[in-house]
Design a protein around this motif. Sequence first.
Motif, mmCIF file in Angstrom:
data_model
loop_
_atom_site.group_PDB
_atom_site.id
_atom_site.type_symbol
_atom_site.label_atom_id
_atom_site.label_comp_id
_atom_site.label_asym_id
_atom_site.label_seq_id
_atom_site.Cartn_x
_atom_site.Cartn_y
_atom_site.Cartn_z
ATOM 1 N N GLY A 185 25.955 -66.025 -31.135
ATOM 2 C CA GLY A 185 26.379 -65.525 -29.830
ATOM 3 C C GLY A 185 25.253 -65.326 -28.828
ATOM 4 O O GLY A 185 25.515 -65.183 -27.631
ATOM 5 N N THR A 195 22.860 -67.533 -28.294
ATOM 6 C CA THR A 195 22.252 -68.825 -27.942
ATOM 7 C C THR A 195 22.956 -69.514 -26.772
ATOM 8 O O THR A 195 24.123 -69.247 -26.477
ATOM 9 C CB THR A 195 22.317 -69.799 -29.143
ATOM 10 O OG1 THR A 195 23.703 -70.081 -29.405
ATOM 11 C CG2 THR A 195 21.676 -69.207 -30.387
ATOM 12 N N TYR A 233 26.049 -71.704 -28.043
ATOM 13 C CA TYR A 233 27.319 -70.960 -28.196
ATOM 14 C C TYR A 233 27.968 -70.783 -26.824
ATOM 15 O O TYR A 233 29.173 -70.962 -26.656
ATOM 16 C CB TYR A 233 27.076 -69.597 -28.849
ATOM 17 C CG TYR A 233 28.356 -68.799 -28.990
ATOM 18 C CD1 TYR A 233 29.195 -68.977 -30.089
ATOM 19 C CD2 TYR A 233 28.748 -67.895 -28.003
ATOM 20 C CE1 TYR A 233 30.383 -68.270 -30.209
ATOM 21 C CE2 TYR A 233 29.935 -67.186 -28.108
ATOM 22 C CZ TYR A 233 30.743 -67.369 -29.217
ATOM 23 O OH TYR A 233 31.925 -66.680 -29.330
ATOM 24 N N ARG A 234 27.136 -70.457 -25.846
ATOM 25 C CA ARG A 234 27.659 -70.212 -24.501
ATOM 26 C C ARG A 234 28.292 -71.477 -23.924
ATOM 27 O O ARG A 234 29.337 -71.424 -23.266
ATOM 28 C CB ARG A 234 26.520 -69.711 -23.620
ATOM 29 C CG ARG A 234 26.935 -69.321 -22.229
ATOM 30 C CD ARG A 234 27.973 -68.191 -22.276
ATOM 31 N NE ARG A 234 28.395 -67.857 -20.940
ATOM 32 C CZ ARG A 234 27.770 -66.991 -20.143
ATOM 33 N NH1 ARG A 234 26.703 -66.343 -20.605
ATOM 34 N NH2 ARG A 234 28.202 -66.751 -18.942
ATOM 35 N N TYR A 273 31.592 -71.985 -25.538
ATOM 36 C CA TYR A 273 32.548 -70.960 -25.080
ATOM 37 C C TYR A 273 33.024 -71.278 -23.668
ATOM 38 O O TYR A 273 34.222 -71.340 -23.389
ATOM 39 C CB TYR A 273 31.865 -69.594 -25.127
ATOM 40 C CG TYR A 273 32.809 -68.416 -24.962
ATOM 41 C CD1 TYR A 273 33.255 -67.718 -26.082
ATOM 42 C CD2 TYR A 273 33.243 -68.007 -23.715
ATOM 43 C CE1 TYR A 273 34.117 -66.642 -25.954
ATOM 44 C CE2 TYR A 273 34.111 -66.927 -23.578
ATOM 45 C CZ TYR A 273 34.537 -66.246 -24.702
ATOM 46 O OH TYR A 273 35.394 -65.179 -24.564
ATOM 47 N N ASP A 274 32.080 -71.505 -22.773
ATOM 48 C CA ASP A 274 32.437 -71.704 -21.365
ATOM 49 C C ASP A 274 33.216 -72.990 -21.137
ATOM 50 O O ASP A 274 34.069 -73.058 -20.258
ATOM 51 C CB ASP A 274 31.174 -71.700 -20.489
ATOM 52 C CG ASP A 274 30.602 -70.301 -20.319
ATOM 53 O OD1 ASP A 274 31.204 -69.350 -20.862
ATOM 54 O OD2 ASP A 274 29.566 -70.164 -19.653
ATOM 55 N N ALA A 297 35.145 -74.282 -23.308
ATOM 56 C CA ALA A 297 36.302 -74.226 -24.223
ATOM 57 C C ALA A 297 36.235 -75.333 -25.277
ATOM 58 O O ALA A 297 37.257 -75.893 -25.671
ATOM 59 C CB ALA A 297 37.615 -74.302 -23.436
ATOM 60 N N LEU A 298 35.027 -75.638 -25.719
ATOM 61 C CA LEU A 298 34.873 -76.680 -26.732
ATOM 62 C C LEU A 298 35.240 -76.167 -28.126
ATOM 63 O O LEU A 298 35.615 -76.947 -28.997
ATOM 64 C CB LEU A 298 33.432 -77.197 -26.734
ATOM 65 C CG LEU A 298 33.092 -78.180 -25.612
ATOM 66 C CD1 LEU A 298 31.597 -78.415 -25.522
ATOM 67 C CD2 LEU A 298 33.828 -79.502 -25.822
ATOM 68 N N THR A 299 35.064 -74.875 -28.328
ATOM 69 C CA THR A 299 35.480 -74.279 -29.607
ATOM 70 C C THR A 299 36.210 -72.975 -29.297
ATOM 71 O O THR A 299 36.175 -72.484 -28.173
ATOM 72 C CB THR A 299 34.279 -73.915 -30.514
ATOM 73 O OG1 THR A 299 33.517 -72.902 -29.844
ATOM 74 C CG2 THR A 299 33.402 -75.092 -30.819
ATOM 75 N N ASN A 300 36.797 -72.408 -30.340
ATOM 76 C CA ASN A 300 37.374 -71.067 -30.197
ATOM 77 C C ASN A 300 36.228 -70.040 -30.235
ATOM 78 O O ASN A 300 35.138 -70.337 -30.747
ATOM 79 C CB ASN A 300 38.394 -70.793 -31.307
ATOM 80 C CG ASN A 300 37.815 -70.978 -32.699
ATOM 81 O OD1 ASN A 300 36.867 -71.710 -32.893
ATOM 82 N ND2 ASN A 300 38.379 -70.296 -33.662
ATOM 83 N N PRO A 301 36.428 -68.826 -29.705
ATOM 84 C CA PRO A 301 35.335 -67.842 -29.682
ATOM 85 C C PRO A 301 34.853 -67.468 -31.080
ATOM 86 O O PRO A 301 33.730 -67.019 -31.252
ATOM 87 C CB PRO A 301 35.965 -66.618 -29.010
ATOM 88 C CG PRO A 301 37.148 -67.132 -28.277
ATOM 89 C CD PRO A 301 37.631 -68.322 -29.022
ATOM 90 N N GLU A 302 35.707 -67.676 -32.067
ATOM 91 C CA GLU A 302 35.337 -67.279 -33.434
ATOM 92 C C GLU A 302 34.433 -68.313 -34.107
ATOM 93 O O GLU A 302 34.008 -68.104 -35.249
ATOM 94 C CB GLU A 302 36.600 -67.082 -34.286
ATOM 95 C CG GLU A 302 37.434 -65.864 -33.885
ATOM 96 C CD GLU A 302 38.267 -66.101 -32.623
ATOM 97 O OE1 GLU A 302 38.544 -67.275 -32.302
ATOM 98 O OE2 GLU A 302 38.620 -65.113 -31.940
ATOM 99 N N SER A 354 38.856 -76.822 -32.427
ATOM 100 C CA SER A 354 38.454 -77.532 -31.208
ATOM 101 C C SER A 354 39.365 -78.726 -30.950
ATOM 102 O O SER A 354 39.851 -79.357 -31.889
ATOM 103 C CB SER A 354 37.011 -78.032 -31.356
ATOM 104 O OG SER A 354 36.646 -78.816 -30.257
#
Lengths: 423, 423
Positions: free
Chosen positions: A287, A289, A292-293, A296-297, A299-304, A324
């Motif tokens: 979280g 790095t 990860y951002r 997240y931004d 929406a390439l992966t889920n937040p988990e 994803s």
Amino acid sequence: MNHTQSKAAAALSCQKTVLPSGLTVLCRPMPGYSSTHAMYATKFGSVMLDFTLDGNPVHLPAGTAHFLEHKMFETPEGDAFDLYAETGAAANAFTSYDRTCYIFTATRDIDRNLDILLGAVGKPWFTRETIAKEQGIIGQEIKMYDDSPDWRLLTGLFRCLYARHPIREDIAGSVESIAQLTPELLYACTDAFYAPANMVLSVAGSVTLEQAVDACKRCGLYEARPPRAVALSLPEETGPVPQKELVFSMPVTKPCFAVGYREEPIAPGDTKREVLLDMLSDLVCGGLTGLYRKFYDEALTNPEFSGDFVSASGMCAIAFTGESSQPRRVVELLQAEIDRLRREGIDPELFELVKHQMYGELLGDVESVDDAAEEQAAAFLKGRTLADEIDTLAALTVEDANALLQTALLEENRAYVEIQPRE
Amino acid sequence: MERKQLAPGVYLTALDAQKFNRCRITVHLRFPAKREYATNTALLPLVLERGYAACPDMTALSRRLAALYGADLGVDLGTAGIDRVLTADICGIKDEFALNGENLTAEYCGIVLGTIFDPYLVDGAFDPEAVRIEKETMTRRLQAEYNNKRLYCVRQARRKFFGDSPAGTELGGYLADLPAVTPQTLKAEYDRILQSAVIDVMVQGADADSVAALVQERLAGIRRTPCAYAAPVAMPRAEIQRYIEEIPGLTQAKLCMLFTTGDASVQPTIHQLRMAMGLFGGTSTSRLFRNVREKQSLCYYCASTAVRSTGVMMVDSGVEPGGEERAEQAILKEWEALKNGPITPGELEDTRRALLSGMESLGDSLAALESWYYGQIARGEPLTDPETARAAVRAVTAEEVRAILQGYSYSVRYIVTAQEDAQ
């Protein structure tokens, strides 16, 4: 070590004794606490499928350690849960890749609860009838996990990364494998792995070391006993990853994926490498790095989405799992970031932040009686103490992490699993 | 424990945390739920958790928390009856363990209060970029419900059970409403919550007076008219509705059964209700666990829970596809047996001991202790410590337990099972 670090090490310390029987007893008295947590654990988990006992070879079907865990609550006098019910204790058990643990938490009758725990686990009792009944319940448990995408990803990944190692098998085995179990096989396991010298009793909370040792005496676990000759056999994994990719479908809404890297198993006592491997996923895509951002931004992966480090006898892997719509793009970006860090080095500030985070987690881990007892037992089973972990963590440098990265998370040791939504 | 009023509808409760390594500050805002705002309400915690005015960037906030030795910040939405509770909490190690002498508790306080009372705004509304990203996150979360079939089955059953009742408003919001959510609508919902909520701040291990002063400072410019708690509700008794949904590729079927009291004016005490659930299906000595799971091997899990403020009791279980009807009948048989048959003193005392033991250990966990006291606040009860409440548990009789179970009427059964031709 500075004053605060010493204080932290003291906050993680516990008392220890080894009984003539070979059983190790750990105790962390916690003044002001009302409850006590006890864990009685054996170094016997799902990956131990082949061994010799007094020179005789034994081969176990997959899921034996977990099956045994369920059966240890039964005694000729009845179910151990009934005995715990008389004291109000909450009891449970769990099996991992290389250990089986029996636990209770209680606020009263600690001596009696220790007797129930040590009595049930120390005096195995199996019949064909009780085995048959348990096969039905465990069959349902296996099916429940079969419907879990996360679990299927992990087991799929291990099947790709390992050709022979028993990590390929589900911890609970299969309906077919546990159907092969007999009382004789289960007794062979308890003779080999439930001997005191292969176990640890760890207690924490409103309890003393003397109480724990006295319970061992009452339950016949104190006196020295003739050792049984046990030799564990685990296949060595060399050569390339046997299967680079696995794709299957399940009733899910979006593709779920796992990307895993097979690493060299951790040598006994090599705490430094273990802590570093544990940090790697946080350093690459945790979280804190930029990667990860980005995930997240955009929406390439889920937040988990996260990375986990898995280590057991004869195996070690780092697995990243998530959900994803573009899983292969995520894997590409992940690998590119790993390669960049290998070339350019890890950000020293990020490294210090992750160290800080782990330091806080270690202190938080011993705040409750259950975590304290279980974490000190886990450290012991790995051949160290929690204070050793603090010392190791304090001494780590970003150069250590950069050095490790030269040989870890290599693309050639990678496998990929994807679950596609079923039409 | 000390609770004091800081302003109309604003309270602070300080709890002792001397023995813990960590401290914790929690802010609860309880407010009326509205169907038309539900999706804005559900999105709000995701946006608030990203950052606040003094630290608007999500990654910068994560790094700040890591620098505070991995302090844990959470923003969540929950329910209290048909009201909603927006909660922000922070938990981290105490100042005495800070390696560089930092004043950690002051930092924790600034972050958690900033997160709730001082959000990052752009032109008087929430940051459009943050709202866009979190709408994506929320879409994923809502779609992911289907991946966890146990959760999916329970939620589908609840949808049938509550229908359009206010108690059925989705905590997680509605996919169909998400496009209409904007930075402005979100800010309007935030303002509504801040204006109407009853605020409870819980402080454990930090200086309560400093926290109180900062809370008062943050609220100084806000016009507030805190709303009274919503009254308890209960769905009317009706004919049983039975639903079956078939999903290809499912291995284990899920069965969810919902019951209603039909009358919100009759409210058992929380201790009576917990005893009833413990005896029926809430513990490992309960009727459902012993008889349906252990004796008949009909399911891997089979548990009952009840919510006082919405008059609902739920039994959910994981069963063999094709065995759903048998499991349903077995569960109903156990319910009937408790309603009309004998309750043995032994099983009643087993349940009581388990509850008492759990209450005795509450003081050994920061989170459990906080939850104990906020639970009483949320139910509108005077605050009593766990020791005092034990007397009420000791006084619960078999007749009271029976009366509670007799008070329910079976309303909805929802089954998620394997598609027959896919077997």
